[in-house]
Write an enzyme that holds these catalytic residues in place. Structure first.
Site, mmCIF file in Angstrom:
data_model
loop_
_atom_site.group_PDB
_atom_site.id
_atom_site.type_symbol
_atom_site.label_atom_id
_atom_site.label_comp_id
_atom_site.label_asym_id
_atom_site.label_seq_id
_atom_site.Cartn_x
_atom_site.Cartn_y
_atom_site.Cartn_z
ATOM 1 N N GLU A 268 -10.684 8.068 -11.909
ATOM 2 C CA GLU A 268 -12.114 7.905 -11.626
ATOM 3 C C GLU A 268 -12.440 8.323 -10.196
ATOM 4 O O GLU A 268 -12.786 7.496 -9.372
ATOM 5 C CB GLU A 268 -12.521 6.453 -11.879
ATOM 6 C CG GLU A 268 -11.515 5.466 -11.321
ATOM 7 C CD GLU A 268 -11.801 4.018 -11.645
ATOM 8 O OE1 GLU A 268 -12.213 3.732 -12.772
ATOM 9 O OE2 GLU A 268 -11.605 3.185 -10.752
ATOM 10 N N PRO A 269 -12.358 9.616 -9.922
ATOM 11 C CA PRO A 269 -12.627 10.082 -8.571
ATOM 12 C C PRO A 269 -14.121 10.178 -8.266
ATOM 13 O O PRO A 269 -14.917 10.511 -9.148
ATOM 14 C CB PRO A 269 -11.997 11.480 -8.551
ATOM 15 C CG PRO A 269 -11.847 11.886 -9.972
ATOM 16 C CD PRO A 269 -11.981 10.689 -10.845
ATOM 17 N N ARG A 307 -21.578 7.894 7.744
ATOM 18 C CA ARG A 307 -20.114 7.826 7.719
ATOM 19 C C ARG A 307 -19.450 7.970 9.092
ATOM 20 O O ARG A 307 -18.483 7.259 9.376
ATOM 21 C CB ARG A 307 -19.538 8.835 6.727
ATOM 22 C CG ARG A 307 -19.949 8.542 5.276
ATOM 23 C CD ARG A 307 -19.255 9.447 4.272
ATOM 24 N NE ARG A 307 -17.876 9.038 4.054
ATOM 25 C CZ ARG A 307 -16.832 9.636 4.556
ATOM 26 N NH1 ARG A 307 -16.974 10.714 5.293
ATOM 27 N NH2 ARG A 307 -15.625 9.177 4.322
ATOM 28 N N TYR A 311 -17.393 4.643 9.540
ATOM 29 C CA TYR A 311 -15.950 4.774 9.273
ATOM 30 C C TYR A 311 -15.238 5.621 10.305
ATOM 31 O O TYR A 311 -14.082 5.991 10.077
ATOM 32 C CB TYR A 311 -15.721 5.512 7.946
ATOM 33 C CG TYR A 311 -16.291 4.893 6.708
ATOM 34 C CD1 TYR A 311 -15.980 3.582 6.358
ATOM 35 C CD2 TYR A 311 -17.087 5.644 5.859
ATOM 36 C CE1 TYR A 311 -16.486 3.048 5.190
ATOM 37 C CE2 TYR A 311 -17.589 5.108 4.687
ATOM 38 C CZ TYR A 311 -17.285 3.807 4.357
ATOM 39 O OH TYR A 311 -17.765 3.281 3.200
ATOM 40 N N CYS A 337 -32.662 4.840 17.458
ATOM 41 C CA CYS A 337 -32.589 4.094 18.707
ATOM 42 C C CYS A 337 -31.384 3.162 18.673
ATOM 43 O O CYS A 337 -31.495 1.947 18.515
ATOM 44 C CB CYS A 337 -33.873 3.341 18.944
ATOM 45 S SG CYS A 337 -35.210 4.500 19.166
#
Ligand SMILES: *Cc1c(COP(=O)(O)O)cnc(C)c1O
Length: 418
Positions: A268-269, A307, A311, A337
């Site tokens: 399940e990618p 991202r 991360y 901001c």
């Protein structure tokens, strides 16, 4: 995206700058040919009697992208009942949708049952409750094999204190619940997180799942989840899916022989299927020189693509307005901001105000994680399909920002008195 004769082009020769003009910026563009290429790679990598690739739609949940994967022959992996509903709307048969939630209520699982999709249960408490009300509904059980994966703790879900899945050390408890409730277990599942580098790490997780599978006698499928890594920059290691496919297939065929039945092998990618297909385009508003660096400030921010901030993810950035310009160093930042840096000291073809920058690998976990922070509109999404471009989500407007806000009369009075 390929650089051809001094121009960046998408599949079928589609010019991303033209799409920027047509649909305005900032803009998400998805190249369906890249999705197809990745889906085919995945399907071709495995040589077993029954294989199924379920697209993990939380990576990119536009219903047209889901429909596209349905057309390819994929199933769907969902993590919320809302994703299930989107999947049904996109045309998936309920039995081709697996619902893999984490820490949701029994009530939400009941909704998914009513919609007829496959249920994957990831904790013993719900397993016990579910088994008592629905002993007749077959389930899949999510096992945590405690395989560490991924370079970032936020996306690693297999460690010993992870909230995901049922620890394989708890199998005696699982068996007791299954026996006591009479539940039928049709599948076993594992998903150890994003960014697995190594085929052997994956295999050791698979080995644990296969061992557990021998203890269940009514299985139809084994779902090995995902976590495949794709390159985000030149020189990045990606999961060698072809090598992994060979190793897993051999082991899986052997398992099926011993088990006495051809089970379906499921993956399940999300990221593997859509990451590289996506591009995020934004205009440069300002070039700003400080004492130590040159900033390129773009007309976007962490509200559109979070991202890098969330991360520390690396997204390649190209100046598609000046592909052959002299390379210089820039720190690319957003307009929010708050510190929202897309990339520090990147070597990018010389940038002028008004140029269009492209962030690569913007297909997975980019639009789906976007927000209205700073009361900004979410951008439009365009799908490039068989050489043509299609608007698949309109840019938001003020109406969208106000849609669910309730204006209190008491404050409206203040305004009318002005
Ligand atoms: C997020 C998720 C996936 C997809 O992970 P990728 O790293 O995007 O491939 C697969 N399965 C489950 C259960 C997930 O939660």
């Amino acid at each position: 995206m390929q650089l051809e004769n001094g121009k960046y082009l998408l599949s079928g020769g589609v010019d991303p700058l033209e799409l920027g003009k047509k649909y305005q910026l900032p803009l998400y563009i998805y190249d369906s040919a890249v999705m197809k290429r990745q889906y085919d790679r995945m399907m071709n990598a495995f040589d077993v009697p029954k294989i199924k690739v379920n697209y993990a739609c939380k990576a990119l949940s536009n219903i047209n992208v889901m429909s596209l994967f349905k057309e390819f022959g994929a199933g769907l992996d969902t993590v919320s009942v809302q994703e299930v509903e989107l999947g049904l709307k996109a045309g998936f048969h309920p039995r081709d949708i697996i619902y893999t939630p984490n820490c949701v209520s029994l009530e939400e699982i009941e909704e998914a049952v009513a919609l007829g999709v496959r249920i994957n249960i990831d904790n013993t408490s719900i397993l016990e409750q579910f088994g008592q009300v629905h002993p007749d509904i077959p389930v899949c059980i999510r096992i945590n094999p405690h395989i560490m994966a991924g370079g970032n703790t936020k996306i690693s879900v297999g460690h010993i204190d992870s909230k995901f899945g049922i620890s394989f050390h708890q199998m005696p408890l699982v068996h007791r619940i299954v026996e006591a409730t009479g539940l039928k277990v049709e599948g076993l599942h594992m998903h150890t997180g994003s960014g697995i580098l190594d085929a052997d790490v994956f295999l050791s997780g698979a080995e644990i799942l296969l061992n557990i599978a021998t203890e269940f006698h009514d299985l139809d499928y084994l779902d090995f989840g995902s976590g495949f890594k794709v390159p985000y920059k030149e020189g990045d290691v990606e999961t060698n899916i072809e090598e992994l496919g060979k190793k897993i297939s051999k082991r899986f065929r052997h398992f099926c022989k011993e088990y006495g039945k051809d089970l379906t092998l499921i993956f399940e990618p999300g990221k593997f299927l859509v990451s590289e297909a996506g591009y995020f385009l934004a205009k440069v508003n300002v070039i700003k020189q400080t004492t130590s660096m040159v900033f390129a400030g773009i007309d976007s921010g962490l509200n559109h693509l979070i991202r890098p901030m969330f991360y520390d993810a690396y997204h390649e950035i190209s100046n598609i307005s000046n592909p052959e310009g002299k390379k210089r160093f820039y720190t690319v930042v957003g307009y929010i901001c708050e510190t929202d840096t897309f990339g520090v000291n990147r070597k990018i073809a010389e940038i002028h105000e008004g140029d269009v920058l492209c962030l690569h690998n913007a297909g997975a976990y980019c639009f789906t994680m976007s927000s209205n922070y700073n009361s900004r509109f979410r951008p439009a999404e365009v799908l490039v399909y068989e050489g043509k471009d299609y608007l698949i989500r309109k840019r938001e407007t003020m109406e969208d920002l106000l849609k669910n806000q309730v204006e209190l009369p008491v404050f409206q009075k203040v305004e009318s008195a002005r």
